[in-house]
Design an enzyme around this catalytic site. Structure first.
Site, PDB file in Angstrom:
ATOM      1  N   ILE A 536       0.850  -1.190   0.000  1.00 15.06           N
ATOM      2  CA  ILE A 536       0.000   0.000   0.000  1.00 15.06           C
ATOM      3  C   ILE A 536       0.878   1.228   0.000  1.00 15.06           C
ATOM      4  O   ILE A 536       2.085   1.161   0.266  1.00 15.06           O
ATOM      5  CB  ILE A 536      -0.947   0.025   1.223  1.00 15.06           C
ATOM      6  CG1 ILE A 536      -0.128   0.031   2.516  1.00 15.06           C
ATOM      7  CG2 ILE A 536      -1.929  -1.115   1.190  1.00 15.06           C
ATOM      8  CD1 ILE A 536      -0.973   0.182   3.741  1.00 15.06           C
ATOM      9  N   CYS A 537       0.257   2.351  -0.306  1.00 11.56           N
ATOM     10  CA  CYS A 537       0.986   3.630  -0.285  1.00 11.56           C
ATOM     11  C   CYS A 537       1.117   4.112   1.157  1.00 11.56           C
ATOM     12  O   CYS A 537       0.117   4.266   1.858  1.00 11.56           O
ATOM     13  CB  CYS A 537       0.251   4.662  -1.136  1.00 11.56           C
ATOM     14  SG  CYS A 537       1.022   6.290  -1.073  1.00 11.56           S
ATOM     15  N   ALA A 538       2.351   4.360   1.576  1.00 11.16           N
ATOM     16  CA  ALA A 538       2.570   4.768   2.979  1.00 11.16           C
ATOM     17  C   ALA A 538       1.951   6.112   3.284  1.00 11.16           C
ATOM     18  O   ALA A 538       1.537   6.386   4.411  1.00 11.16           O
ATOM     19  CB  ALA A 538       4.063   4.784   3.272  1.00 11.16           C
ATOM     20  N   ILE A 539       1.874   6.984   2.297  1.00 14.31           N
ATOM     21  CA  ILE A 539       1.335   8.319   2.530  1.00 14.31           C
ATOM     22  C   ILE A 539      -0.148   8.242   2.849  1.00 14.31           C
ATOM     23  O   ILE A 539      -0.655   8.972   3.704  1.00 14.31           O
ATOM     24  CB  ILE A 539       1.591   9.213   1.299  1.00 14.31           C
ATOM     25  CG1 ILE A 539       3.098   9.355   1.074  1.00 14.31           C
ATOM     26  CG2 ILE A 539       0.958  10.577   1.483  1.00 14.31           C
ATOM     27  CD1 ILE A 539       3.444  10.115  -0.171  1.00 14.31           C
TER      28      ILE A 539
END
Length: 558
Positions: A536-539
């Site tokens: 997943i996107c950490a942001i």
């Protein structure tokens, strides 16, 4: 123990205030004009007023004594005040005795007192007064030898023994002489005490300077004398006396405009010397500290003191007032002109306090908007303070434009209030964006870009305000009266508020453009790639898996 330390701290300040008041009086006293008035009065033949140079020397001696009293250690200062109180009590005893003898002479009654009720009443009243005086003197001097302070009771004892009234007058004079001799003996026996104190103080000062240096000595004296609190108390006493003297001579209530004028003129009267000006500076500093502390307490409650114990001490506002007062020669002006100038200086100080309040409120309000805190009371406090900081500076600018004619200097002064309102407007707009995103089911696309554009917009408005000020100043210089000071102010304002802001804004724009180009150069991840890597996107971790896919950035595997 805590109560004792607080009492000692209060005494350390209260007992030194008269020394500064004496310095203030000596500064106001014009010896030359004083002797001119004496020469025109009936006192010109008095030998005490015929030696002008002696009075001048006494004037300087008064300065020295005031400084000595100001710097005495607290224990010796308390002892000195106790001696002075004892002298006042002895004088009160003399007055009681003299009034009693005079009343007895007027009555001309020499018989037994118990046969005359009025004589008995006079005797009882005088006896009680003398007993109180003797007891208080004994307590203050911490001695059980109460007879040392009982000389003024001799006329009462003589009257009780039916001594003739003419003899009682002589006895009263003897009591006065005896008391005076006691005082002279006490002063003679302690004649070397000031010398010994000065010698020991000089020895300690030399040791401190040799070991720690002059700076440490100055800081030690500053802390021991509690200079800011001392000057603040001194100025508040002056201001209270000024207000009391005004209302004690006025019977009719004053209007609102009259009260404002009274407030300004009272402040102007209380800053006519360097000592009173310093008192006003420290008073403004403490007022600014109180306002900023109250502002942070209003926003965060008691957590404000736990998270940030080192609060803004308000010295910026005090130093601003001092610099402006020295630059404009405030203490040399007449009272009306001083009040006029003080209104402008206080406007600048209040604008500085409002800017400091915004610096405190801005990060707290933005953090509250970005968080998921649903406390309505916290949001109400944040928004209400921002609305106050939005409206009040604009109202101040409007009011000062009503009282004064618009010129370049006034435009520079009110521009700070306009900039404060613009900054608050930007903060509120970003806060609203955060709250809108909070109530939406899905995140707002390109929120970072929107916030950047909002910040850029009100930074641009600040730049335009500064540019308008410079343009107005240039036009006033070209078509009006040219001055060197005005040209210097235009140059400084152009450099710091126009040129440096333009450079900072352009640099921010270039950095933002480079960051956007670098982000766009990153490969875009598809939904299948995210599922394949099980990543997943950490942001966007806080959002749902659907919003993660919308984010579409491939995180680094290392």
């Amino acid at each position: 123990m805590a109560a004792k330390e607080k009492l000692e701290a209060v005494l350390n300040v209260a007992l030194r205030v008269p020394s500064i008041m004496l310095l203030d009086v000596l500064y106001r006293w014009d010896v030359s004009s004083f002797f001119q008035q004496i020469q025109r009065s009936s006192l010109s033949n008095n030998p005490l007023f015929q030696y002008k140079y002696l009075a001048l020397n006494m004037h300087y001696v008064g300065y020295i004594l005031s400084v000595v009293l100001l710097t005495l250690p607290r224990q010796h200062l308390v002892q000195l005040y106790l001696y002075f109180l004892t002298a006042l009590l002895l004088y009160a005893g003399h007055q009681i005795s003299r009034d009693y003898v005079r009343s007895e002479l007027e009555s001309a009654y020499e018989g037994p007192m118990y046969l005359e009720p009025l004589s008995m009443n006079r005797f009882t009243t005088a006896l009680i007064g003398q007993l109180v005086v003797c007891t208080l003197c004994s307590c203050v001097m911490k001695t059980k030898q109460i007879w040392l302070f009982s000389a003024h009771m001799l006329p009462l004892l003589a009257r009780l023994c039916l001594v003739p009234l003419e003899t009682i007058v002589i006895i009263n004079k003897f009591a006065m002489i005896f008391t005076g001799l006691e005082v002279l003996y006490f002063l003679g026996s302690n004649l070397l005490v000031p010398y010994n104190l000065a010698k020991s103080a000089y020895r300690e000062l030399v040791q401190v300077v040799e070991v720690y240096g002059l700076l440490a000595l100055g800081m030690s004296l500053w802390n021991q004398l509690v200079v800011p609190v001392l000057f603040m108390v001194f100025w508040l006493v002056l201001f209270a006396l000024q207000i009391y003297s005004y209302f004690s001579t006025r019977d009719q209530p004053a209007s609102r405009e009259r009260l404002l004028f009274l407030f300004l003129t009272s402040i102007a009267e209380c800053c006519s010397t360097p000592y009173s000006l310093l008192g006003l500076v420290f008073t403004v500093s403490f007022v600014a500290l109180g306002v900023l502390t109250l502002c942070k307490f209003y926003l965060q409650g008691y957590r404000a003191f736990m998270n940030d114990p080192a609060m803004n001490r308000g010295m910026t506002e005090g130093v601003t007032l001092l610099i402006l007062a020295v630059q404009t020669g405030l203490i040399e002006l007449q009272v009306v002109h001083r009040a006029f100038l003080l209104s402008i200086i206080l406007f600048i100080v209040v604008a500085s306090i409002l800017q400091s309040m915004l610096e405190i409120a801005d990060p707290i309000v933005l953090a509250l908007g970005a968080s998921r805190d649903k406390s309505l009371w916290k949001h109400f406090r944040a928004v209400s303070l921002c609305l106050f900081l939005l409206v009040f500076p604009a109202y101040m600018a409007y009011m000062i434009c009503q009282f004064f004619h618009m010129d370049f200097w006034l435009l520079i002064i009110i521009s700070s209030s306009i900039l404060t309102s613009l900054q608050v407007l930007g903060t509120l707009f970003i806060y609203v964006l955060f709250m809108v995103e909070e109530f939406r089911k899905e995140p707002v696309e390109n929120m970072d870009d929107v916030i950047y554009y909002v910040n850029g917009t009100y930074r641009l408005l600040e730049f335009l305000v500064a540019l308008c000020v410079v343009a107005y100043g240039v036009s006033e210089t070209v078509f009006g009266e040219w001055t060197v000071m005005g040209s210097m102010i235009i140059f400084i304002h152009s450099y710091y508020n126009v040129w440096l802001r333009a450079q900072l804004g352009w640099k921010s724009f270039l950095l933002r453009r480079d960051a956007v180009n670098k982000i766009k150069s990153l490969p875009v991840a598809t939904k299948e790639q995210l599922e394949k890597h099980n990543d997943i996107c950490a942001i966007c971790y806080q959002w749902t898996l659907h919003s993660v896919a919308v984010c579409g950035k491939v995180p680094s595997k290392d």
